[in-house]
Design an enzyme around this catalytic site. Structure first.
Site, PDB file in Angstrom:
ATOM      1  CE  LYS A  44      -5.183 -79.163   0.031  1.00  0.00           C
ATOM      2  NZ  LYS A  44      -4.353 -79.676   1.143  1.00  0.00           N
ATOM      3  CG  ASP A 103      -5.794 -93.702 -10.301  1.00  0.00           C
ATOM      4  OD1 ASP A 103      -5.067 -94.402 -11.004  1.00  0.00           O
ATOM      5  OD2 ASP A 103      -5.938 -93.914  -9.086  1.00  0.00           O
ATOM      6  CG  PHE A 152       1.558 -92.895  -6.234  1.00  0.00           C
ATOM      7  CD1 PHE A 152       0.169 -93.021  -6.173  1.00  0.00           C
ATOM      8  CD2 PHE A 152       2.151 -91.800  -5.644  1.00  0.00           C
ATOM      9  CE1 PHE A 152      -0.601 -92.062  -5.531  1.00  0.00           C
ATOM     10  CE2 PHE A 152       1.389 -90.836  -4.995  1.00  0.00           C
ATOM     11  CZ  PHE A 152       0.014 -90.974  -4.928  1.00  0.00           C
ATOM     12  CG  ASP A 159      -0.915 -85.154  -2.785  1.00  0.00           C
ATOM     13  OD1 ASP A 159      -1.730 -85.385  -3.707  1.00  0.00           O
ATOM     14  OD2 ASP A 159      -1.120 -85.487  -1.602  1.00  0.00           O
TER      15      ASP A 159
HETATM   16  P1  IMP Z   1      -9.633 -91.250  -9.423  1.00  0.00           P
HETATM   17  O1  IMP Z   1      -9.161 -92.584  -8.920  1.00  0.00           O
HETATM   18  O2  IMP Z   1      -9.697 -91.175 -10.914  1.00  0.00           O
HETATM   19  O3  IMP Z   1     -10.912 -90.864  -8.737  1.00  0.00           O
HETATM   20  O4  IMP Z   1      -8.511 -90.201  -8.999  1.00  0.00           O
HETATM   21  C1  IMP Z   1      -8.625 -89.515  -7.794  1.00  0.00           C
HETATM   22  C2  IMP Z   1      -7.450 -88.700  -7.428  1.00  0.00           C
HETATM   23  O5  IMP Z   1      -6.428 -89.594  -6.985  1.00  0.00           O
HETATM   24  C3  IMP Z   1      -6.770 -87.852  -8.477  1.00  0.00           C
HETATM   25  O6  IMP Z   1      -7.393 -86.612  -8.682  1.00  0.00           O
HETATM   26  C4  IMP Z   1      -5.429 -87.647  -7.803  1.00  0.00           C
HETATM   27  O7  IMP Z   1      -5.518 -86.595  -6.880  1.00  0.00           O
HETATM   28  C5  IMP Z   1      -5.214 -88.938  -7.062  1.00  0.00           C
HETATM   29  N1  IMP Z   1      -4.239 -89.782  -7.757  1.00  0.00           N
HETATM   30  C6  IMP Z   1      -4.478 -90.849  -8.542  1.00  0.00           C
HETATM   31  N2  IMP Z   1      -3.329 -91.392  -9.007  1.00  0.00           N
HETATM   32  C7  IMP Z   1      -2.332 -90.621  -8.490  1.00  0.00           C
HETATM   33  C8  IMP Z   1      -0.897 -90.651  -8.621  1.00  0.00           C
HETATM   34  O8  IMP Z   1      -0.265 -91.472  -9.302  1.00  0.00           O
HETATM   35  N3  IMP Z   1      -0.235 -89.684  -7.923  1.00  0.00           N
HETATM   36  C9  IMP Z   1      -0.842 -88.731  -7.171  1.00  0.00           C
HETATM   37  N4  IMP Z   1      -2.175 -88.664  -7.038  1.00  0.00           N
HETATM   38  C10 IMP Z   1      -2.913 -89.608  -7.692  1.00  0.00           C
END
Ligand code: IMP
Ligand code: MG
Length: 191
Positions: A44, A103, A152, A159
């Protein structure tokens, strides 16, 4: 005290976001001029970003959605639930995959792979925020809004435990909010 009081500090204001999205939309408009392409928004989290972004790209494009939620319970490796767009939205298309934040990179790496498997001609990635300090897999976004430190963050689509997506700016969440939630912040679904 809830909601706006839960924000420790504002990282990117509405005005800063608007100005940066104007620039990014300009880059994308130049990159995709004379090409037929499909923006695939990762739900989302990227819904707010993608809605603002595409309205500033004055060339033909199509829009599709993919839903991805990851769950971390602290013991298991992360699992990712994915719901893909129909094949005919992807097959043979130049795809711009848009997410809220890069992330660890695991989500975009997996989605990129799966979209290529479904017959996309090309996949490029565009993220609103990039947290390079957290990268676990080697992946760089082709287009990005802002770099963000290892905090964060919430708002503008992002969210914590399902909340704060409707804040019009990006802010760092107070430590006390994580503690009140009994968290391990990653225990909440992150989509
Ligand atoms: P990945 O770790 O790159 O796979 O990120 C996965 C998902 O984690 C992202 O699309 C976000 O939805 C969520 N995410 C990562 N860091 C944050 C943050 O600081 N705040 C909110 N959501 C996060
Ligand atoms: Mg997300």
């Amino acid at each position: 005290m809830t909601f706006e009081a839960d924000i420790e500090r504002v990282l990117f204001s509405e005005n800063e976001i608007r100005a940066r999205i104007d620039q990014l939309a300009g880059e994308l408009t130049r990159a995709y001029a004379d090409r037929d392409f499909t923006v695939v928004s990762v739900l989302k989290g990227s819904c707010v970003f993608v809605a603002d972004l595409i309205r500033r790209i004055p060339i033909p494009l199509e829009l599709a959605f993919v839903a991805a939620s990851s769950y971390r319970d602290g013991t298991q490796p992360e699992a990712l639930d994915v719901i893909f767009p129909s094949g005919n939205e992807i097959q043979g298309r130049d795809v711009l995959l848009v997410d809220d934040i890069l992330d660890t990179g695991r989500t975009l790496k997996r989605l990129r792979y799966e979209i290529i498997e479904r017959g996309a001609r090309e996949v490029k990635t565009c993220v609103f925020l990039d947290k390079p300090a957290r990268r676990a897999v080697p992946l760089q976004a082709d287009f990005r809004g802002f770099d963000v430190e290892d905090l964060f963050v919430v708002g503008y689509g992002l969210d914590f435990a399902g909340r704060y997506r409707n804040l019009p700016y990006v802010g760092a969440l107070r430590e006390s909010v994580f503690q009140a939630a009994g968290d391990r912040r990653g225990a909440a679904p992150r989509a």
